[in-house]
Design an enzyme around this catalytic site. Structure first.
Site, PDB file in Angstrom:
ATOM      1  N   ARG A 181      15.784  18.061   0.499  1.00 63.21           N
ATOM      2  CA  ARG A 181      14.388  17.783   0.150  1.00 63.21           C
ATOM      3  C   ARG A 181      13.773  19.036  -0.454  1.00 63.21           C
ATOM      4  O   ARG A 181      13.961  20.138   0.087  1.00 63.21           O
ATOM      5  CB  ARG A 181      13.635  17.398   1.428  1.00 63.21           C
ATOM      6  CG  ARG A 181      12.261  16.848   1.186  1.00 63.21           C
ATOM      7  CD  ARG A 181      12.271  15.443   0.658  1.00 63.21           C
ATOM      8  NE  ARG A 181      12.753  14.464   1.617  1.00 63.21           N
ATOM      9  CZ  ARG A 181      13.003  13.203   1.304  1.00 63.21           C
ATOM     10  NH1 ARG A 181      12.829  12.752   0.066  1.00 63.21           N
ATOM     11  NH2 ARG A 181      13.437  12.365   2.217  1.00 63.21           N
TER      12      ARG A 181
ATOM     13  N   LYS B  80      25.024   7.236   2.904  1.00 67.28           N
ATOM     14  CA  LYS B  80      24.633   6.100   2.040  1.00 67.28           C
ATOM     15  C   LYS B  80      25.199   6.268   0.643  1.00 67.28           C
ATOM     16  O   LYS B  80      25.616   5.302   0.004  1.00 67.28           O
ATOM     17  CB  LYS B  80      23.107   6.011   1.937  1.00 67.28           C
ATOM     18  CG  LYS B  80      22.407   5.468   3.160  1.00 67.28           C
ATOM     19  CD  LYS B  80      20.895   5.549   2.952  1.00 67.28           C
ATOM     20  CE  LYS B  80      20.142   5.119   4.200  1.00 67.28           C
ATOM     21  NZ  LYS B  80      18.701   5.384   4.093  1.00 67.28           N
TER      22      LYS B  80
ATOM     23  N   THR C  85       0.816  -1.223   0.000  1.00 69.57           N
ATOM     24  CA  THR C  85       0.000   0.000   0.000  1.00 69.57           C
ATOM     25  C   THR C  85       0.846   1.267   0.000  1.00 69.57           C
ATOM     26  O   THR C  85       0.303   2.373  -0.077  1.00 69.57           O
ATOM     27  CB  THR C  85      -0.901   0.033   1.253  1.00 69.57           C
ATOM     28  OG1 THR C  85      -0.068  -0.260   2.389  1.00 69.57           O
ATOM     29  CG2 THR C  85      -2.032  -0.957   1.157  1.00 69.57           C
ATOM     30  N   GLY C  86       2.170   1.144   0.105  1.00 69.83           N
ATOM     31  CA  GLY C  86       3.032   2.324   0.192  1.00 69.83           C
ATOM     32  C   GLY C  86       3.303   2.938  -1.171  1.00 69.83           C
ATOM     33  O   GLY C  86       2.866   2.430  -2.213  1.00 69.83           O
TER      34      GLY C  86
ATOM     35  N   HIS D  42      13.760  12.556  -8.295  1.00 66.96           N
ATOM     36  CA  HIS D  42      14.910  13.240  -7.692  1.00 66.96           C
ATOM     37  C   HIS D  42      15.815  13.785  -8.812  1.00 66.96           C
ATOM     38  O   HIS D  42      15.923  13.178  -9.888  1.00 66.96           O
ATOM     39  CB  HIS D  42      15.762  12.266  -6.873  1.00 66.96           C
ATOM     40  CG  HIS D  42      15.116  11.751  -5.619  1.00 66.96           C
ATOM     41  ND1 HIS D  42      13.915  12.186  -5.127  1.00 66.96           N
ATOM     42  CD2 HIS D  42      15.558  10.807  -4.727  1.00 66.96           C
ATOM     43  CE1 HIS D  42      13.634  11.539  -4.000  1.00 66.96           C
ATOM     44  NE2 HIS D  42      14.611  10.700  -3.744  1.00 66.96           N
TER      45      HIS D  42
ATOM     46  N   CYS E  34      17.675   5.207  -3.200  1.00 65.63           N
ATOM     47  CA  CYS E  34      17.174   5.777  -4.458  1.00 65.63           C
ATOM     48  C   CYS E  34      18.117   6.819  -5.073  1.00 65.63           C
ATOM     49  O   CYS E  34      18.372   6.805  -6.283  1.00 65.63           O
ATOM     50  CB  CYS E  34      15.786   6.380  -4.240  1.00 65.63           C
ATOM     51  SG  CYS E  34      15.665   7.456  -2.809  1.00 65.63           S
TER      52      CYS E  34
ATOM     53  N   GLY F 109       9.972  10.551  -1.833  1.00 65.96           N
ATOM     54  CA  GLY F 109      11.096   9.769  -1.303  1.00 65.96           C
ATOM     55  C   GLY F 109      10.898   9.436   0.166  1.00 65.96           C
ATOM     56  O   GLY F 109      11.498   8.493   0.683  1.00 65.96           O
TER      57      GLY F 109
HETATM   58  N1  NAP Z   1       9.862   6.298  -1.445  1.00 62.59           N
HETATM   59  C1  NAP Z   1      10.981   6.115  -2.126  1.00 62.59           C
HETATM   60  O1  NAP Z   1      11.312   6.879  -3.062  1.00 62.59           O
HETATM   61  C2  NAP Z   1      11.893   4.979  -1.786  1.00 62.59           C
HETATM   62  C3  NAP Z   1      12.978   4.747  -2.622  1.00 62.59           C
HETATM   63  C4  NAP Z   1      13.847   3.695  -2.325  1.00 62.59           C
HETATM   64  C5  NAP Z   1      13.594   2.902  -1.226  1.00 62.59           C
HETATM   65  N2  NAP Z   1      12.536   3.158  -0.430  1.00 62.59           N
HETATM   66  C6  NAP Z   1      12.302   2.269   0.699  1.00 62.59           C
HETATM   67  O2  NAP Z   1      11.143   1.505   0.413  1.00 62.59           O
HETATM   68  C7  NAP Z   1      10.438   1.217   1.607  1.00 62.59           C
HETATM   69  C8  NAP Z   1       9.002   1.695   1.480  1.00 62.59           C
HETATM   70  O3  NAP Z   1       9.011   3.077   1.270  1.00 62.59           O
HETATM   71  P1  NAP Z   1       7.695   3.887   0.855  1.00 62.59           P
HETATM   72  O4  NAP Z   1       8.206   5.188   0.397  1.00 62.59           O
HETATM   73  O5  NAP Z   1       6.821   3.076  -0.041  1.00 62.59           O
HETATM   74  O6  NAP Z   1       6.971   4.073   2.282  1.00 62.59           O
HETATM   75  P2  NAP Z   1       5.417   4.267   2.615  1.00 62.59           P
HETATM   76  O7  NAP Z   1       4.717   4.940   1.504  1.00 62.59           O
HETATM   77  O8  NAP Z   1       5.386   4.898   3.955  1.00 62.59           O
HETATM   78  O9  NAP Z   1       4.863   2.780   2.715  1.00 62.59           O
HETATM   79  C9  NAP Z   1       5.235   1.913   3.750  1.00 62.59           C
HETATM   80  C10 NAP Z   1       4.592   0.571   3.527  1.00 62.59           C
HETATM   81  O10 NAP Z   1       5.035  -0.303   4.569  1.00 62.59           O
HETATM   82  C11 NAP Z   1       3.907  -0.904   5.179  1.00 62.59           C
HETATM   83  N3  NAP Z   1       4.170  -1.192   6.584  1.00 62.59           N
HETATM   84  C12 NAP Z   1       4.527  -0.331   7.563  1.00 62.59           C
HETATM   85  N4  NAP Z   1       4.663  -0.990   8.745  1.00 62.59           N
HETATM   86  C13 NAP Z   1       4.390  -2.286   8.497  1.00 62.59           C
HETATM   87  C14 NAP Z   1       4.355  -3.452   9.297  1.00 62.59           C
HETATM   88  N5  NAP Z   1       4.652  -3.429  10.604  1.00 62.59           N
HETATM   89  N6  NAP Z   1       4.047  -4.628   8.710  1.00 62.59           N
HETATM   90  C15 NAP Z   1       3.745  -4.681   7.387  1.00 62.59           C
HETATM   91  N7  NAP Z   1       3.752  -3.604   6.572  1.00 62.59           N
HETATM   92  C16 NAP Z   1       4.070  -2.420   7.118  1.00 62.59           C
HETATM   93  C17 NAP Z   1       2.807   0.125   5.035  1.00 62.59           C
HETATM   94  O11 NAP Z   1       1.577  -0.507   5.197  1.00 62.59           O
HETATM   95  P3  NAP Z   1       0.296   0.281   5.750  1.00 62.59           P
HETATM   96  O12 NAP Z   1      -0.225   1.067   4.591  1.00 62.59           O
HETATM   97  O13 NAP Z   1      -0.612  -0.811   6.168  1.00 62.59           O
HETATM   98  O14 NAP Z   1       0.754   1.143   6.870  1.00 62.59           O
HETATM   99  C18 NAP Z   1       3.058   0.587   3.602  1.00 62.59           C
HETATM  100  O15 NAP Z   1       2.549  -0.336   2.693  1.00 62.59           O
HETATM  101  C19 NAP Z   1      11.239   1.868   2.740  1.00 62.59           C
HETATM  102  O16 NAP Z   1      12.118   0.903   3.279  1.00 62.59           O
HETATM  103  C20 NAP Z   1      12.008   2.954   2.020  1.00 62.59           C
HETATM  104  O17 NAP Z   1      13.202   3.295   2.701  1.00 62.59           O
HETATM  105  C21 NAP Z   1      11.661   4.175  -0.687  1.00 62.59           C
END
Ligand code: NAP
Length: 327
Positions: A230, A208, A11-12, A237, A128, A159
């Protein structure tokens, strides 16, 4: 061969991008399990014309799965990834939990796909900002080596996940910043902090960029100093990059190499004001590179500007390419 695939964190911001990319690329899967926290119970996400329910992540959620894309933050990865790998599932992890572990390859398929084949159950997707940076500099590094790099990033709010997008949208509609996602207001502002600071004043994202680039290139000597910022845009980015090369190359020689480099699109027409920026990078697979020129601050110096969709190449797309090319 088809695979049983799970997305942890479906869902993220990144999780939803996984669904789009698996569908677009017709990834050969015969079962797709979507996992999230208890907050997502009742949510359904569309995939190939179906509305798939999101299940709550639990100890047995990944039983029987061949590939799990983890995208739910480091603590979820630390809690579940090793046991999933022990159970025979290959984990491709988007978090920073295992990136620097010796038994975990850190892979960008355009650069080190062979490293991904030597995994012990977990493969890490780099940060990223690092992915889009290394895709752009790798062709140059191969030709001349790179002694040092100075990078300034302009990082989109997505991000920081779905919460980052909501924070900017709320503030643009006039709401006060609640400080939950960003330490300062982000609308009409820039914030030179991405991650926590170390005692010597370096932000986590900046650290990183150096250590992950060294591991991906297998070049422990490259010195990278960055300032990660940011900015109030939703997606993609950008980075201003200054490089000191091991031997002199002209911008024209570099342009020739970048024109054929996988994952790169050269956008470099100064007279026509054509150069990379986040809007044209959004939704695309390539890292856009341009503003190629000499940099007088370094011996054998060159400068460039790049932009890449960090939810795609910086996260979900790179992970899916790892599954396609390394497994
Ligand atoms: N955003 C970027 O550009 C980016 C780029 C590279 C890497 N990342 C990495 O990718 C990962 C996700 O990032 P995001 O940006 O997609 O974050 P996000 O939008 O905040 O989404 C987080 C996701 O994790 C789930 N989650 C949180 N706690 C959980 C738990 N205890 N058990 C199971 N699921 C859980 C959430 O589910 P719910 O909806 O149910 O809360 C949601 O689906 C992170 O590790 C981040 O560092 C992100």
């Amino acid at each position: 061969m088809t695979a049983r695939v799970a997305i942890v964190g479906a869902t993220g911001a990144v999780g939803r991008e996984f669904l789009r990319i698996l569908e677009e690329r017709e990834f050969p899967l015969d079962d797709l399990r979507l996992l999230g926290s208890s907050r997502s119970l009742g949510v359904r996400l569309g995939f190939r014309g179906e509305a798939i329910p999101v299940e709550e992540m639990g100890l047995s959620s990944l039983r029987g799965m061949d590939i799990a894309f983890f995208s739910a933050g480091s603590s979820v990865s630390r809690e579940h990834a090793r046991s999933a790998a022990d159970g025979g599932c290959v984990v491709i992890d988007n978090s920073s939990a295992f990136r620097m572990d010796e038994d975990v390859p850190l892979v960008v398929p355009e650069i080190n796909p062979e490293a991904g084949k030597r995994h012990a159950g977990i493969i890490a997707n780099p940060n990223c900002s690092t992915i889009i940076f290394v895709v752009a500099i790798h062709p140059i590094w191969k030709m001349s080596g790179i002694r040092q790099a100075v990078v300034c990033t302009y990082q989109a709010v997505s991000g920081a996940g779905a919460g980052g997008i909501r924070a900017l949208q709320r503030e643009m509609e006039g709401a006060q910043s609640d400080g939950e996602v960003f330490p300062h207001p982000i609308a009409h502002n820039v914030v030179p902090q991405v991650g926590d600071f170390s005692p010597d004043g370096e932000a986590e994202e900046e650290a990183k960029m150096e250590r992950e680039t060294r591991k991906i290139l297998g070049d422990p000597a490259i010195r990278i100093s960055s300032t990660c910022v940011r900015v109030p845009i939703l997606r993609a980015h950008s980075e201003a990059v200054h490089l000191g090369l091991g031997r002199a190359l002209s911008p024209e020689q570099i342009a020739i190499a970048l024109r054929v480099a996988p994952g790169v699109r050269l956008v470099d027409d100064p007279a026509g004001s054509r150069y990379p920026s986040p809007l044209p990078a959004t939704g695309g697979d390539d890292v856009l590179v341009g503003r190629l020129r000499r940099c007088r601050a370094f011996e054998n110096g060159v400068a460039l500007f790049l932009a890449g969709d960090q939810l795609r190449k910086g996260a979900a797309l790179n992970a899916v390419q790892i599954a396609e090319r390394c497994l």
